[in-house]
Design an enzyme around this catalytic site. Structure first.
Site, mmCIF file in Angstrom:
data_model
loop_
_atom_site.group_PDB
_atom_site.id
_atom_site.type_symbol
_atom_site.label_atom_id
_atom_site.label_comp_id
_atom_site.label_asym_id
_atom_site.label_seq_id
_atom_site.Cartn_x
_atom_site.Cartn_y
_atom_site.Cartn_z
ATOM 1 N N ARG A 158 0.859 -1.071 -0.095
ATOM 2 C CA ARG A 158 -0.069 0.163 0.065
ATOM 3 C C ARG A 158 0.699 1.359 -0.069
ATOM 4 O O ARG A 158 1.928 1.161 0.445
ATOM 5 C CB ARG A 158 -0.758 0.074 1.319
ATOM 6 C CG ARG A 158 -1.913 -1.209 1.462
ATOM 7 C CD ARG A 158 -2.703 -1.313 2.607
ATOM 8 N NE ARG A 158 -3.579 -2.166 2.734
ATOM 9 C CZ ARG A 158 -3.403 -3.485 3.523
ATOM 10 N NH1 ARG A 158 -2.001 -3.654 3.930
ATOM 11 N NH2 ARG A 158 -4.164 -4.284 3.601
ATOM 12 N N LYS A 182 -2.507 -2.426 7.823
ATOM 13 C CA LYS A 182 -3.439 -1.891 8.653
ATOM 14 C C LYS A 182 -3.664 -2.539 10.065
ATOM 15 O O LYS A 182 -3.328 -3.781 10.163
ATOM 16 C CB LYS A 182 -4.915 -2.231 7.839
ATOM 17 C CG LYS A 182 -5.018 -1.547 6.737
ATOM 18 C CD LYS A 182 -6.192 -1.693 5.985
ATOM 19 C CE LYS A 182 -6.663 -0.962 4.964
ATOM 20 N NZ LYS A 182 -7.749 -0.974 4.093
ATOM 21 N N HIS A 248 -2.370 2.605 -5.972
ATOM 22 C CA HIS A 248 -3.007 1.390 -5.667
ATOM 23 C C HIS A 248 -3.423 0.372 -6.863
ATOM 24 O O HIS A 248 -3.364 -0.633 -6.875
ATOM 25 C CB HIS A 248 -4.672 1.759 -5.281
ATOM 26 C CG HIS A 248 -5.163 0.855 -4.451
ATOM 27 N ND1 HIS A 248 -4.979 0.645 -2.908
ATOM 28 C CD2 HIS A 248 -5.981 -0.138 -4.734
ATOM 29 C CE1 HIS A 248 -5.513 -0.624 -2.425
ATOM 30 N NE2 HIS A 248 -6.474 -1.076 -3.349
ATOM 31 N N ARG A 251 -0.574 -2.047 -6.976
ATOM 32 C CA ARG A 251 -1.026 -3.164 -5.771
ATOM 33 C C ARG A 251 -2.006 -4.157 -6.808
ATOM 34 O O ARG A 251 -1.704 -5.352 -6.577
ATOM 35 C CB ARG A 251 -1.582 -2.647 -4.725
ATOM 36 C CG ARG A 251 -2.096 -3.330 -3.853
ATOM 37 C CD ARG A 251 -2.357 -2.776 -2.545
ATOM 38 N NE ARG A 251 -3.245 -3.790 -1.369
ATOM 39 C CZ ARG A 251 -2.372 -4.113 -0.458
ATOM 40 N NH1 ARG A 251 -1.348 -4.476 -0.533
ATOM 41 N NH2 ARG A 251 -3.228 -5.135 0.524
ATOM 42 N N HIS A 274 -4.178 -9.398 3.420
ATOM 43 C CA HIS A 274 -5.527 -9.314 3.508
ATOM 44 C C HIS A 274 -6.000 -10.371 4.402
ATOM 45 O O HIS A 274 -5.349 -11.415 4.572
ATOM 46 C CB HIS A 274 -6.025 -9.604 2.365
ATOM 47 C CG HIS A 274 -6.005 -8.588 1.025
ATOM 48 N ND1 HIS A 274 -6.099 -8.863 -0.207
ATOM 49 C CD2 HIS A 274 -5.938 -7.223 1.279
ATOM 50 C CE1 HIS A 274 -6.169 -7.557 -0.884
ATOM 51 N NE2 HIS A 274 -6.006 -6.927 0.011
ATOM 52 N N TYR A 283 -9.188 -7.669 -5.509
ATOM 53 C CA TYR A 283 -8.010 -6.852 -6.308
ATOM 54 C C TYR A 283 -7.605 -7.905 -7.543
ATOM 55 O O TYR A 283 -6.983 -7.029 -8.416
ATOM 56 C CB TYR A 283 -6.778 -6.923 -5.074
ATOM 57 C CG TYR A 283 -7.028 -5.821 -4.123
ATOM 58 C CD1 TYR A 283 -5.867 -4.770 -4.043
ATOM 59 C CD2 TYR A 283 -7.848 -5.926 -3.150
ATOM 60 C CE1 TYR A 283 -6.108 -3.854 -3.081
ATOM 61 C CE2 TYR A 283 -8.245 -5.091 -2.162
ATOM 62 C CZ TYR A 283 -7.275 -4.081 -2.032
ATOM 63 O OH TYR A 283 -7.687 -3.048 -1.131
#
Length: 300
Positions: A158, A182, A248, A251, A274, A283
């Site tokens: 990211r 995250k 993005h 990615r 993820h 994605y």
């Protein structure tokens, strides 16, 4: 005691009307819950601040927190011309807020339970082609930008993870680095030989003392921000007439390329960081030409 009260109310919600439930809740709370008087005095904006504080503690980024705040405080008349995707994002944010209120026992039942996901069209988002990547590489005038492009393309990290990298996080010999995703979850990602060469070339040109991997081109050479990466890539993409180049997209391109070349989806999921494999599938849209080739191989 508090958990038992909530359990009773949840069970009775299936049998009583809304008006009856409100009265039942009022009577029970007045009788048993000593601290509910204080909770009832909390203003709505205070609830929002408490919710945002909780999300911050959970590890949500500043951008996510800002998006939550703007979603709740926006003038909703401005949403009239929004797409279904945008409206559903708003729904998810509001749902998250009320779910938190319910979990913390500030409300009996989230009103968002009856509001279902808004149907949206499944759009196959474009990826950056091999030719597009080569055009970007060939037209980079700065070694920093070339290193950014190859690191994004080979790792799929990211943009927030990219700008938080320090020089010490990079293992050039092992062609790997540690990123914090995250919720500050640590994971190891890997880059290819081109990224190694361009990273080394860029790092060797650095004369500043900043520990950040990517810094601004001009003094005092501060850590590069997300917006700086976005603007730089967008400007280069427009110059080359490439369709919507943004961090993005690298990615998504990496994920699609990995699956096309046979990497198991579970490994792609781990590399991308993820928690749910369904997210990885969103994605990674498999290249249609490969689908056609596979059909001819197995079914034609």
């Amino acid at each position: 005691m508090e958990e038992k009260i909530v359990k009773v109310l949840n069970v009775m919600s299936e049998y009583l009307s809304i008006a009856q439930m409100k009265k039942l809740q009022e009577v029970i709370l007045q009788t048993f819950a000593e601290n509910e008087a204080e909770k009832a005095e909390i203003a709505n904006d205070k609830f929002l601040e408490m919710f945002l504080d909780a999300k911050t503690i959970e590890g949500c980024s500043e951008r996510t927190i800002k998006y939550y705040r703007e979603t709740y405080l926006s003038d909703y008349q401005k949403l009239n011309n929004c797409s279904n995707v945008t409206i559903d994002n708003v729904r998810r944010n509001i749902s998250s807020f009320f779910s938190w209120l319910e979990e913390e026992d500030y409300i009996l039942k989230s009103p968002m339970r009856r509001i279902h996901k808004i149907k949206t069209k499944t759009v196959v988002k474009s990826v950056i082609s091999d030719e597009g990547i080569e055009k970007l590489r060939d037209n980079c005038n700065e070694k920093r930008d070339l290193a950014i492009i190859d690191l994004l393309y080979s790792t799929g990290i990211r943009v927030g993870e990219l700008v938080n990298l320090n020089i010490d996080d990079i293992d050039l010999e092992g062609r790997e680095c540690i990123v914090y995703g995250k919720g500050d979850k640590e994971r190891r990602v890997y880059f290819d030989a081109k990224a190694k060469v361009h990273l080394k070339d860029y790092i060797d040109t650095r004369t500043d003392k900043n520990k950040a991997l990517f810094v601004t081109l001009d003094a005092p050479h501060d850590r590069l921000k997300i917006s700086g990466v976005e603007i730089r890539l967008r400007k280069l993409g427009r110059k080359l007439s490439l369709e919507r180049i943004h961090p993005h997209k690298f990615r998504r391109s990496m994920a699609t390329r990995a699956i096309d070349k046979g990497m198991p989806i579970e490994q792609v999921q781990k590399i991308l960081g993820h928690s749910q494999i369904d997210t990885t599938m969103q994605y990674a849209m498999v290249n249609q030409n490969n689908v056609k080739t596979a059909h001819q191989k197995y079914l034609a």
